[in-house]
Design a protein around this motif. Structure first.
Motif, PDB file in Angstrom:
ATOM      1  N   ILE A  78      32.111  24.414 -64.027  1.00 33.16           N
ATOM      2  CA  ILE A  78      31.820  23.101 -63.472  1.00 33.16           C
ATOM      3  C   ILE A  78      32.784  22.117 -64.112  1.00 33.16           C
ATOM      4  N   GLY A  79      33.684  21.564 -63.326  1.00 32.39           N
ATOM      5  CA  GLY A  79      34.727  20.700 -63.855  1.00 32.39           C
ATOM      6  C   GLY A  79      34.426  19.229 -63.747  1.00 32.39           C
ATOM      7  N   ALA A  80      33.257  18.847 -63.255  1.00 29.87           N
ATOM      8  CA  ALA A  80      32.913  17.430 -63.159  1.00 29.87           C
ATOM      9  C   ALA A  80      32.666  16.858 -64.552  1.00 29.87           C
ATOM     10  N   GLU A  81      32.800  15.547 -64.671  1.00 31.77           N
ATOM     11  CA  GLU A  81      32.605  14.901 -65.967  1.00 31.77           C
ATOM     12  C   GLU A  81      31.160  14.975 -66.436  1.00 31.77           C
ATOM     13  N   LYS A  82      30.215  15.076 -65.522  1.00 28.38           N
ATOM     14  CA  LYS A  82      28.811  15.088 -65.904  1.00 28.38           C
ATOM     15  C   LYS A  82      28.040  16.066 -65.013  1.00 28.38           C
ATOM     16  N   LEU A  83      27.235  16.914 -65.648  1.00 31.40           N
ATOM     17  CA  LEU A  83      26.334  17.814 -64.934  1.00 31.40           C
ATOM     18  C   LEU A  83      24.929  17.248 -65.070  1.00 31.40           C
ATOM     19  N   LYS A  84      24.317  16.862 -63.970  1.00 36.30           N
ATOM     20  CA  LYS A  84      23.009  16.212 -63.980  1.00 36.30           C
ATOM     21  C   LYS A  84      22.001  17.090 -63.267  1.00 36.30           C
ATOM     22  N   VAL A  85      20.923  17.445 -63.970  1.00 36.79           N
ATOM     23  CA  VAL A  85      19.844  18.239 -63.409  1.00 36.79           C
ATOM     24  C   VAL A  85      18.638  17.323 -63.253  1.00 36.79           C
ATOM     25  N   THR A  86      18.198  17.102 -62.026  1.00 35.08           N
ATOM     26  CA  THR A  86      17.147  16.129 -61.753  1.00 35.08           C
ATOM     27  C   THR A  86      15.773  16.756 -61.594  1.00 35.08           C
ATOM     28  N   THR A  88      12.098  18.242 -62.386  1.00 40.58           N
ATOM     29  CA  THR A  88      11.089  17.840 -63.368  1.00 40.58           C
ATOM     30  C   THR A  88      10.950  18.853 -64.493  1.00 40.58           C
ATOM     31  N   GLU A  89      11.249  20.106 -64.239  1.00 48.81           N
ATOM     32  CA  GLU A  89      11.142  21.154 -65.252  1.00 48.81           C
ATOM     33  C   GLU A  89      12.440  21.350 -66.019  1.00 48.81           C
ATOM     34  N   GLY A  90      13.455  20.534 -65.758  1.00 54.50           N
ATOM     35  CA  GLY A  90      14.708  20.661 -66.483  1.00 54.50           C
ATOM     36  C   GLY A  90      15.551  21.821 -65.988  1.00 54.50           C
ATOM     37  N   ALA A  91      16.366  22.358 -66.874  1.00 57.51           N
ATOM     38  CA  ALA A  91      17.252  23.473 -66.555  1.00 57.51           C
ATOM     39  C   ALA A  91      16.809  24.711 -67.325  1.00 57.51           C
ATOM     40  N   VAL A  92      16.808  25.847 -66.658  1.00 59.06           N
ATOM     41  CA  VAL A  92      16.409  27.115 -67.262  1.00 59.06           C
ATOM     42  C   VAL A  92      17.616  28.040 -67.276  1.00 59.06           C
ATOM     43  N   PHE A  93      17.976  28.543 -68.466  1.00 59.90           N
ATOM     44  CA  PHE A  93      19.105  29.454 -68.618  1.00 59.90           C
ATOM     45  C   PHE A  93      18.572  30.818 -69.046  1.00 59.90           C
ATOM     46  N   GLY A  94      18.974  31.858 -68.344  1.00 60.41           N
ATOM     47  CA  GLY A  94      18.496  33.189 -68.660  1.00 60.41           C
ATOM     48  C   GLY A  94      19.128  33.785 -69.901  1.00 60.41           C
ATOM     49  N   HIS A  95      20.323  33.338 -70.258  1.00 58.91           N
ATOM     50  CA  HIS A  95      21.020  33.885 -71.418  1.00 58.91           C
ATOM     51  C   HIS A  95      21.588  32.735 -72.248  1.00 58.91           C
ATOM     52  N   SER A  96      22.667  32.955 -72.951  1.00 56.78           N
ATOM     53  CA  SER A  96      23.202  31.953 -73.869  1.00 56.78           C
ATOM     54  C   SER A  96      23.887  30.821 -73.108  1.00 56.78           C
ATOM     55  N   VAL A  97      23.964  29.664 -73.772  1.00 56.68           N
ATOM     56  CA  VAL A  97      24.607  28.470 -73.220  1.00 56.68           C
ATOM     57  C   VAL A  97      25.614  27.966 -74.235  1.00 56.68           C
ATOM     58  N   GLU A  98      26.806  27.662 -73.778  1.00 56.22           N
ATOM     59  CA  GLU A  98      27.857  27.135 -74.648  1.00 56.22           C
ATOM     60  C   GLU A  98      28.327  25.797 -74.094  1.00 56.22           C
ATOM     61  N   THR A  99      28.151  24.730 -74.863  1.00 54.40           N
ATOM     62  CA  THR A  99      28.535  23.400 -74.412  1.00 54.40           C
ATOM     63  C   THR A  99      28.833  22.522 -75.618  1.00 54.40           C
ATOM     64  N   PRO A 100      29.800  21.613 -75.518  1.00 54.97           N
ATOM     65  CA  PRO A 100      30.106  20.731 -76.651  1.00 54.97           C
ATOM     66  C   PRO A 100      29.171  19.528 -76.746  1.00 54.97           C
ATOM     67  N   HIS A 101      28.402  19.245 -75.699  1.00 53.72           N
ATOM     68  CA  HIS A 101      27.610  18.014 -75.724  1.00 53.72           C
ATOM     69  C   HIS A 101      26.397  18.152 -74.803  1.00 53.72           C
ATOM     70  N   ILE A 102      25.209  17.852 -75.340  1.00 50.16           N
ATOM     71  CA  ILE A 102      23.983  17.786 -74.547  1.00 50.16           C
ATOM     72  C   ILE A 102      23.350  16.431 -74.813  1.00 50.16           C
ATOM     73  N   ARG A 103      23.064  15.685 -73.748  1.00 49.55           N
ATOM     74  CA  ARG A 103      22.526  14.338 -73.907  1.00 49.55           C
ATOM     75  C   ARG A 103      21.439  14.097 -72.869  1.00 49.55           C
ATOM     76  N   ALA A 104      20.362  13.458 -73.294  1.00 46.94           N
ATOM     77  CA  ALA A 104      19.280  13.111 -72.378  1.00 46.94           C
ATOM     78  C   ALA A 104      19.583  11.792 -71.687  1.00 46.94           C
ATOM     79  N   GLU A 105      18.830  11.521 -70.627  1.00 49.12           N
ATOM     80  CA  GLU A 105      18.965  10.255 -69.926  1.00 49.12           C
ATOM     81  C   GLU A 105      18.482   9.107 -70.820  1.00 49.12           C
ATOM     82  N   PRO A 106      18.941   7.877 -70.576  1.00 55.27           N
ATOM     83  CA  PRO A 106      18.481   6.739 -71.377  1.00 55.27           C
ATOM     84  C   PRO A 106      16.958   6.610 -71.350  1.00 55.27           C
TER      85      PRO A 106
END
Length: 216
Positions: A78-86, A88-106
């Motif tokens: 995903i090459g977009a500047e921001k990945l937004k999951v709207t 209510t249950e958030g995002a579910v990953f079946g295996h490992s996740v690698e990311t430099p930054h995780i931030r919640a909404e204001p």
């Protein structure tokens, strides 16, 4: 219609600088074939889904042509500047996740949760968790382990409180030590690492044979 007539109609529509519209009562399928007639790619637009079958699928930006989304058998990018999951249950990953930054909404809390297993955060140069304008809390049902294999553990704060520590027994030869109310205690450590309080005296009152150490 014959294939030649269909191509003529499509060419006529394109030449008029009008949108190309393909309609079907069931679905619209676009096939790509090589020089040997073998199917190399397929795009099917149906009433319920849009399916693409190919070695690599890409979505590019219209301005600079950069890849916004790509997928193949090995990875999804995903090459977009921001990945937004709207959801209510958030995002579910079946295996490992690698990311430099995780931030919640204001004004929203950031929550990393593993309902049935462990939550592991790893980094070769360290993991930092900070709360710049609030509290940081770590709670668990059983035991909380702070372990450093090659270094030290620093507790750097203006006030360090250890609440609900048990008070061990201490037998003193001085009979006057128990006559007054005890207000000062000594922090002791059992051989197994458990902490407890012992009534402070002239010398150390910590004993490895304390009832706290024997029953821990």
């Amino acid at each position: 219609y014959s294939p030649f007539l269909c191509l003529l109609i499509i060419w006529f529509i394109v030449c008029l600088d009008s949108p190309l519209v393909l309609q079907s009562d069931r679905n619209v399928t676009v096939n790509a074939r090589n020089h040997m007639g073998q199917l190399t790619g397929q795009l099917t637009i149906g009433a319920d889904a849009v399916e693409a079958q190919c070695k690599r699928f890409e979505v590019r930006a219209s301005e600079d042509g950069r890849v916004l989304f790509s997928a193949d058998e090995d990875e999804i990018t995903i090459g977009a500047e921001k990945l937004k999951v709207t959801g209510t249950e958030g995002a579910v990953f079946g295996h490992s996740v690698e990311t430099p930054h995780i931030r919640a909404e204001p004004s929203q809390d950031l929550r990393l949760e593993s309902p049935t297993r462990s939550l592991i955060m790893e980094a070769p140069r360290g993991v930092q968790v900070s709360a710049a304008a609030g509290d940081f809390k770590a709670t668990c049902r059983k035991e909380l382990h702070l372990q450093s294999t090659e270094g030290e553990i620093f507790l750097n704060a203006e006030t360090i409180r250890l609440g609900n520590l048990p008070t061990g027994s201490f037998s003193s030869s001085s009979p006057s030590s128990s006559s007054s109310r005890q207000t000062v205690y000594e922090l002791c450590v059992c051989p197994n690492g458990k902490l407890y309080l012992s009534p402070a005296g002239v010398g150390s009152t910590c004993q490895s044979s304390s009832n706290i150490c024997l029953w821990s």
